[in-house]
Motif scaffolding. Structure first.
Motif, short mmCIF file in Angstrom:
data_model
loop_
_atom_site.label_atom_id
_atom_site.label_comp_id
_atom_site.label_asym_id
_atom_site.label_seq_id
_atom_site.Cartn_x
_atom_site.Cartn_y
_atom_site.Cartn_z
N GLY A 61 -0.91 -7.78 30.05
CA GLY A 61 0.09 -6.64 31.17
C GLY A 61 -0.56 -6.04 32.01
N ASP A 62 -1.80 -5.91 31.47
CA ASP A 62 -3.26 -5.32 32.69
C ASP A 62 -4.64 -5.49 32.74
N LEU A 63 -5.56 -4.76 33.66
CA LEU A 63 -6.25 -5.99 33.31
C LEU A 63 -7.13 -4.84 32.09
N PRO A 64 -7.99 -5.12 31.15
CA PRO A 64 -8.96 -4.62 30.63
C PRO A 64 -9.71 -3.46 30.40
N ASP A 65 -10.02 -2.75 29.97
CA ASP A 65 -11.78 -1.75 30.39
C ASP A 65 -12.34 -2.28 29.77
N ALA A 66 -13.53 -2.07 29.81
CA ALA A 66 -15.43 -2.84 29.23
C ALA A 66 -14.76 -2.91 27.87
N ASN A 67 -14.55 -1.83 26.87
CA ASN A 67 -14.37 -2.78 25.79
C ASN A 67 -13.29 -3.41 25.38
N GLN A 68 -12.10 -3.28 26.05
CA GLN A 68 -11.49 -4.55 25.92
C GLN A 68 -11.42 -5.38 26.37
N LEU A 69 -12.35 -5.97 27.66
CA LEU A 69 -12.79 -6.79 28.35
C LEU A 69 -13.98 -7.81 26.70
N ARG A 70 -15.14 -6.53 26.78
CA ARG A 70 -16.12 -6.90 25.11
C ARG A 70 -15.03 -7.62 24.03
N GLU A 71 -14.20 -7.05 23.45
CA GLU A 71 -13.69 -7.54 22.09
C GLU A 71 -12.94 -9.16 23.03
N PHE A 72 -12.00 -8.87 24.09
CA PHE A 72 -11.73 -10.15 23.91
C PHE A 72 -12.52 -11.71 24.43
N ASP A 73 -13.33 -11.20 25.35
CA ASP A 73 -14.71 -11.65 24.96
C ASP A 73 -15.42 -12.62 23.98
N ALA A 74 -15.40 -11.91 23.05
CA ALA A 74 -16.20 -12.19 21.76
C ALA A 74 -14.76 -13.39 21.31
N ARG A 75 -13.08 -12.48 21.03
CA ARG A 75 -12.48 -13.16 20.44
C ARG A 75 -12.82 -15.22 21.02
N LEU A 76 -12.27 -15.12 22.56
CA LEU A 76 -12.67 -16.12 23.05
C LEU A 76 -13.55 -17.00 22.76
N ARG A 77 -15.22 -16.53 22.48
CA ARG A 77 -16.48 -16.93 22.10
C ARG A 77 -16.03 -17.57 20.40
N GLY A 78 -15.42 -16.51 20.08
CA GLY A 78 -15.10 -17.17 18.55
C GLY A 78 -14.85 -18.29 18.32
N TRP A 79 -13.53 -18.76 18.80
CA TRP A 79 -12.52 -19.36 18.77
C TRP A 79 -12.68 -20.81 19.22
N ARG A 80 -14.16 -21.02 19.98
CA ARG A 80 -14.44 -22.33 21.13
C ARG A 80 -14.77 -23.58 19.89
N GLU A 81 -14.61 -22.89 18.58
CA GLU A 81 -14.39 -24.50 17.76
C GLU A 81 -13.53 -25.05 17.36
N ILE A 82 -13.00 -26.14 17.16
CA ILE A 82 -11.97 -26.90 16.96
C ILE A 82 -12.46 -27.50 15.57
N PRO A 83 -11.12 -27.85 14.74
CA PRO A 83 -11.12 -28.35 13.58
C PRO A 83 -11.29 -29.88 13.93
N GLU A 84 -12.51 -30.51 13.14
CA GLU A 84 -12.89 -31.14 12.73
C GLU A 84 -11.48 -32.57 12.37
N PRO A 85 -10.61 -32.12 11.11
CA PRO A 85 -9.74 -33.26 11.63
C PRO A 85 -9.26 -33.77 14.05
N LEU A 86 -9.32 -32.87 14.58
CA LEU A 86 -9.12 -33.05 15.66
C LEU A 86 -10.29 -33.27 16.42
N VAL A 87 -11.72 -33.02 16.31
CA VAL A 87 -12.46 -33.77 16.55
C VAL A 87 -12.46 -35.52 15.94
N ASP A 88 -12.17 -36.21 15.19
CA ASP A 88 -11.83 -36.89 14.50
C ASP A 88 -11.13 -37.32 15.65
N LEU A 89 -9.81 -37.48 15.56
CA LEU A 89 -8.92 -37.67 16.28
C LEU A 89 -9.23 -38.30 18.05
N LEU A 90 -9.28 -37.09 18.44
CA LEU A 90 -10.34 -37.13 20.00
C LEU A 90 -11.78 -38.80 19.30
#
Ligand code: CMC
Length: 381
Positions: A61-90
């Protein structure tokens, strides 16, 4: 059906207000298109804030402040990996299957492995978290499938790179130049949201049955695939390629219009004067064409643009500049539409969440034009 209902028939739902939304606003004012995300003009977002900040804005709903951005960015980077069964399917989905069909399946599979799979569709906070994970993982799924399709070894995500740069890295194997990074990031920002277009509407219709956000995104991907919507950028590139030189552009347009062909990348249901996204992206195209020394595409595009505007009074839409922008970035044409999806997922998810927060089942009516009532005469009786 009553006369009033007949009068209210709007083919293609043109001009119909089907929802109230606080996510984005599009309109035409003084001869130009205007697009705002949660009150911010896209001219003030693209090139000024990152895709991550834009996705946060849409979801939270709003632009992030510096802290919110740091945390959001860390969450996105932390979720980049995809589950192995999807890798196999691809790896096993046959190579001829289109990347959008693969993406539709991938999103479905990703949802099966979401840690909050069982949460009720009405759980706002869980829906936001699911959306964040989907933003991170869709990019990986698209990049990995592309590498596999090209017969190239997969490229692991680089935790040092942000969402836009990391995607380019995972597809091309090269860290993009600063200009490439900025241009791609701006294109993701501009693709991130667009009110009640066909795919977003599909997503909202789907979750209006109290179905889940992932199902909404799957429905949206199916709608985006068509050439009148997201598929237009791939066809716009084919047009540029088949024209081949600025000298051939005039004749190509004459032939295409004589055959009543649609020129992909031109025209829009809402923007009749100018699509502001196309206006913003054009200078990025010009700069990048110089960087990669492929200026001839800018000349061809300019000639086609002038001819279509002069002959049909149709302005270019966002898919027109992205077709060549993505070419300059070394991205294969077959993933142009999946890239649109990986950006738009932020908008789709925001709309699904907004729909679920204030739900009313979407159930319009059809006007019957078939045969009048008749009697069954079963064969042999
Ligand atoms: N090329 C040639 N003629 C066109 C085009 C085009 N790209 N777009 C509209 N027209 C003509 C159309 O033939 C019709 O002419 P006539 O009145 O003589 O029959 C007139 O313009 C109105 O067309 P329409 O289909 O009623 O207009 P619409 O508001 O429904 O069109 C559109 C919106 C996007 C479907 C259409 O402009 C189109 O097909 N464009 C090409 C596909 C494209 O670029 N899509 C991407 C849209 S923006 C990004 C996105 O949402 O994915």
């Amino acid at each position: 059906m009553s006369e009033a209902s007949v009068e209210q028939y709007h083919p293609g739902l043109e001009g119909v207000i089907a929802v109230q939304t606080a996510i984005s606003n599009i309109e035409e004012r003084e001869g130009s298109g205007i697009l705002e995300y949660r009150g911010y003009r896209i001219e003030d977002l693209a090139g000024h804030v990152s895709y991550e900040e834009t996705a946060f804005l849409l979801l939270h709903g709003d632009l992030p402040d510096a802290n919110q951005l740091r945390e959001f960015d860390a969450r996105l980077r932390g979720w980049r990996e995809i589950p192995e069964p999807l890798v196999d399917l691809l790896k096993t989905i046959p190579p001829h299957v289109s990347p959008m069909d693969v993406l539709r399946t991938a999103v479905s599979v990703l949802s099966h492995f979401d840690p909050e799979l069982g949460q009720p569709a009405s759980d706002h906070a869980a829906n936001v978290r699911k959306a964040e994970r989907m933003i991170a993982q869709m990019a990986t799924a698209i990049a990995l499938r592309e590498r596999l399709s090209a017969g190239l070894p997969p490229v692991a995500a680089d935790a040092e790179l942000d969402h836009a740069a990391n995607f380019l890295f995972m597809v091309t194997g090269k860290v993009p130049s600063a200009r490439m990074h900025q241009a791609f990031d701006a294109s993701l920002v501009l693709y991130a949201e667009h009110e009640l277009n066909a795919s977003t509407f599909s997503a909202r219709v789907t979750v209006s049955t109290l179905s889940d956000v992932a199902s909404g995104i799957v429905a949206a991907i199916g709608a985006l695939k068509g050439p009148l919507h997201g598929g237009a950028s791939e066809e716009a590139w084919s047009a540029l390629e088949s024209v081949g030189s600025p000298e051939s552009a005039g004749r190509w347009i004459d032939l295409a219009l004589a055959r009543q062909q649609r020129i992909m990348g031109f025209g829009h249901r809402v923007y009749k004067q100018a699509d502001p996204r196309a206006t913003i992206l054009k200078p990025y195209c010009q700069e990048l064409s110089r960087e990669v020394q492929e200026e001839r595409w800018e000349d061809i595009a300019a000639t086609i643009e002038q001819a279509v505007v002069a002959r049909k009074k149709l302005p270019p839409n966002v898919d027109w500049p992205t077709a060549r922008l993505y070419h300059y970035l070394g991205l294969p044409v077959r993933i142009y539409t999946p890239i649109f999806a990986m950006a738009r997922v932020a908008g789709w998810a925001a709309h699904c969440i907004e729909q679920l927060d204030h739900n009313r089942l979407m159930r319009p009516r059809g006007r019957y034009i078939g045969p009048p009532r008749r009697h069954v005469r079963a064969a042999g009786r």
